[in-house]
Enzyme design. Structure first.
Site, mmCIF file in Angstrom:
data_model
loop_
_atom_site.group_PDB
_atom_site.id
_atom_site.type_symbol
_atom_site.label_atom_id
_atom_site.label_comp_id
_atom_site.label_asym_id
_atom_site.label_seq_id
_atom_site.Cartn_x
_atom_site.Cartn_y
_atom_site.Cartn_z
ATOM 1 N N ASP A 133 0.840 -1.200 0.000
ATOM 2 C CA ASP A 133 0.000 0.000 0.000
ATOM 3 C C ASP A 133 0.876 1.251 0.000
ATOM 4 O O ASP A 133 2.033 1.204 0.436
ATOM 5 C CB ASP A 133 -0.903 -0.017 1.249
ATOM 6 N N GLY A 134 0.312 2.350 -0.447
ATOM 7 C CA GLY A 134 1.003 3.640 -0.424
ATOM 8 C C GLY A 134 0.736 4.373 0.881
ATOM 9 O O GLY A 134 0.102 3.836 1.788
ATOM 10 N N GLY B 157 -5.070 7.734 3.788
ATOM 11 C CA GLY B 157 -6.452 8.181 3.645
ATOM 12 C C GLY B 157 -6.606 9.368 2.731
ATOM 13 O O GLY B 157 -7.701 9.919 2.598
ATOM 14 N N GLY B 158 -5.500 9.741 2.065
ATOM 15 C CA GLY B 158 -5.600 10.815 1.069
ATOM 16 C C GLY B 158 -6.612 10.465 -0.018
ATOM 17 O O GLY B 158 -7.217 11.345 -0.629
ATOM 18 N N GLU C 20 -8.286 -0.175 3.890
ATOM 19 C CA GLU C 20 -6.829 -0.340 3.803
ATOM 20 C C GLU C 20 -6.279 -0.824 5.145
ATOM 21 O O GLU C 20 -5.441 -1.725 5.205
ATOM 22 C CB GLU C 20 -6.156 0.989 3.433
HETATM 23 C C1 5RP Z 1 -5.583 6.159 -0.081
HETATM 24 C C2 5RP Z 1 -4.208 6.195 0.487
HETATM 25 C C3 5RP Z 1 -3.082 6.272 -0.456
HETATM 26 O O1 5RP Z 1 -2.290 5.144 -0.295
HETATM 27 C C4 5RP Z 1 -2.295 7.519 -0.194
HETATM 28 O O2 5RP Z 1 -3.168 8.626 -0.313
HETATM 29 C C5 5RP Z 1 -1.121 7.677 -1.182
HETATM 30 O O3 5RP Z 1 -1.616 7.883 -2.461
HETATM 31 P P1 5RP Z 1 -0.673 8.107 -3.706
HETATM 32 O O4 5RP Z 1 0.085 6.839 -3.920
HETATM 33 O O5 5RP Z 1 -1.633 8.409 -4.829
HETATM 34 O O6 5RP Z 1 0.242 9.280 -3.419
HETATM 35 O O7 5RP Z 1 -4.005 6.161 1.676
HETATM 36 O O8 5RP Z 1 -6.552 6.221 0.912
#
Ligand code: 5RP
Length: 223
Positions: free
Chosen positions: A80-81, A94-95, A102
């Site tokens: 996960d990111g 949570g962006g 998640e």
């Molecule tokens: C989604 C998340 C994403 O993993 C987090 O926002 C990072 O996103 P990105 O890889 O587009 O920068 O938590 O809820």
């Protein structure tokens, strides 16, 4: 250089044939899912994915990655990111408003690897507001409790619909800006103790490893 792509492609090497894989959400994880789909096809791997959002579900389906659920399988590895990663590998996520599922998926995995570009690394969490998924009827009391904890909360508004963002689970998302998050472990617990909060975006003490793509190479932590 597309650092998100580098991180996403690099972590795909960590998945072994036969594993059940938690599929995180976001633009970095999308690269991982893309590369995983290619490996499954080219290497005839037997992998099943557990998506953490409609986004990762739809992408996995497009790439013919077999899907399963937490009811049917335990997760071997989750990728996960993150929006912020501190030096102890505590995260703010949570962006993309997907942090509830998640957290369930990433937490239940035997091995959880976070991936990002170097811009997400921080000394202390808190520059990025902490996302909270909340029951829509609880905005007022939740805001009051968040202010008592020293944050400035706001309901996340949608860009391509009128009104608030509605999560995959049908709830509101609140972004709570704290001056600094000194103790992510305590704050994660405190935030989830507020009635009306479904889940918050602090992921403390649950990341096993990290792959961070930097301008000068790939940094691997805890490998
Ligand atoms: C989604 C998340 C994403 O993993 C987090 O926002 C990072 O996103 P990105 O890889 O587009 O920068 O938590 O809820």
């Amino acid at each position: 250089m597309n650092l998100k792509k580098i991180a996403g492609y690099e972590v795909a090497k960590e998945v072994k044939d036969g594993e059940i894989v938690g599929l995180g959400t976001g633009s970095t994880t999308n690269y991982f899912i893309e590369k995983l789909g290619k490996r499954i096809k080219d290497e005839e791997m037997e992998i099943m994915g557990v998506p953490t959002s409609y986004q990762s579900f739809i992408l996995a389906k497009e790439l013919n990655i077999p899907i399963t659920t937490l009811d049917e399988h335990d997760i071997d590895i989750a990728i996960d990111g993150a929006d912020e990663i501190d030096t102890d590998l505590n995260l703010i996520k949570g962006g993309g408003a997907a942090h509830t599922l998640e957290k369930i998926v990433d937490y239940s995995a035997k091995n959880f690897i976070v991936i990002s570009d170097e811009t997400k690394l921080v000394e202390n969490l808190g520059n990025f507001p902490v996302p909270l998924e909340i029951i829509s009827k609880a905005v007022k009391p939740v805001f009051s409790a968040l202010k008592d904890l020293g944050s400035e909360p706001s309901v996340r508004m949608a860009k391509y619909k009128v009104g608030p963002v509605i999560s995959d689970n049908g709830n509101f998302i609140v972004d709570a800006k704290f001056p600094i998050v000194n103790n992510p472990i305590n704050l994660e617990t405190d935030l989830n103790s507020i009635p009306g909060v479904v889940e918050n975006g602090i992921f403390s003490q649950m990341t096993d490893k990290a792959i961070i793509a930097c301008e000068n190479g790939i940094k691997k932590i805890n490998f």
